[in-house]
Design a protein around this motif. Structure first.
Motif: not given
Length: 240
Positions: A96-124
């Motif tokens: 459903g939309p809630v699980m898809l939203a969770h996946h979308t946020m997870s992907i976006a958060g990981i991309l941000l941490a990788l792109g910024l080069g920081k905040s991987a510690v809290e992302t993990c």
């Protein structure tokens, strides 16, 4: 290099899915996809637990610090999986939309941490908290498929899932969010992402609470009817 690594991980998860399909030809697509999900859940929980509790740094005090190679590896592995599972869910339309939203946020958060080069510690740490209940969720589904959910095993899995979700994703997750919001190091967009993920965790928590109440009422009603039936049978035996 990171893009290449993500592509390799994505291909790896897709290959694992097709390997499961080949080995379990008698099972459906969802069965094999959930085997991939279970594999990722166990692997990433072990990896992020090592990162958060042993390798360091401590996520509650070092939010927003520079990414380490091991943290980047964990994020790349998870990103490859989430891309695979998101694509699978879109194609098969099982979530459903809630699980898809969770996946979308997870992907976006990981991309941000990788792109910024920081905040991987809290992302993990967030990935650890999000995925620690995943093996139990998959175990519940597999128990249903083999007809063993209405048993002591099913009750134990549900109880452990609810406790872990409440303690880790809501309880410890709230502490992690507080540290993220009060620390000057994380970027504003990472703080917003953390707030969005925690809000989504509460949406899941409400659904889980409703499920727990419903199951408890059903169990009590079934127990009460069994007791009444036992009393009736007892009185019948005395009459005879």
């Amino acid at each position: 290099m990171i893009l290449l690594e993500v592509c390799c991980c994505l291909i790896g998860w897709i290959s694992l899915y097709f390997a499961f399909c080949y080995l379990n030809g008698q099972r459906g697509k969802e069965w094999n996809c959930r085997l991939v999900t279970l594999t990722h859940g166990i692997l990433i929980v072990c990896l992020t637990a090592y990162i958060s509790f042993i390798d360091g740094p401590w996520p509650l005090t070092h939010a927003g610090t520079e990414n380490t190679p091991l943290q980047i590896l964990a994020l790349v592995v998870s990103l490859g999986y989430f891309l695979f599972d998101f694509g699978w869910c879109i194609c098969v339309r099982t979530e459903g939309p809630v699980m898809l939203a969770h996946h979308t946020m997870s992907i976006a958060g990981i991309l941000l941490a990788l792109g910024l080069g920081k905040s991987a510690v809290e992302t993990c740490a967030v990935i650890f908290g999000s995925e620690i209940t995943n093996p139990l969720l998959q175990a519940r589904w597999f128990l249903r498929q083999v007809g063993r959910y209405d048993s002591l095993w099913g009750d134990a899995v549900d109880l452990l899932f609810i406790l872990l979700f409440a303690l880790v994703r809501v309880g410890v997750g709230g502490m992690m969010l507080y540290c993220e919001l009060t620390s000057p190091r994380p970027s504003l967009i990472m703080k917003g992402g953390g707030l969005a993920m925690y809000t989504l965790a509460w949406v899941f928590m409400v659904d889980i609470a409703k499920f727990a109440c419903k199951k408890s009422r059903t169990k009590y009603k079934r127990w009460h009817e069994t007791c009444k039936l036992g009393e009736v049978n007892g009185h019948t035996g005395k009459t005879e």
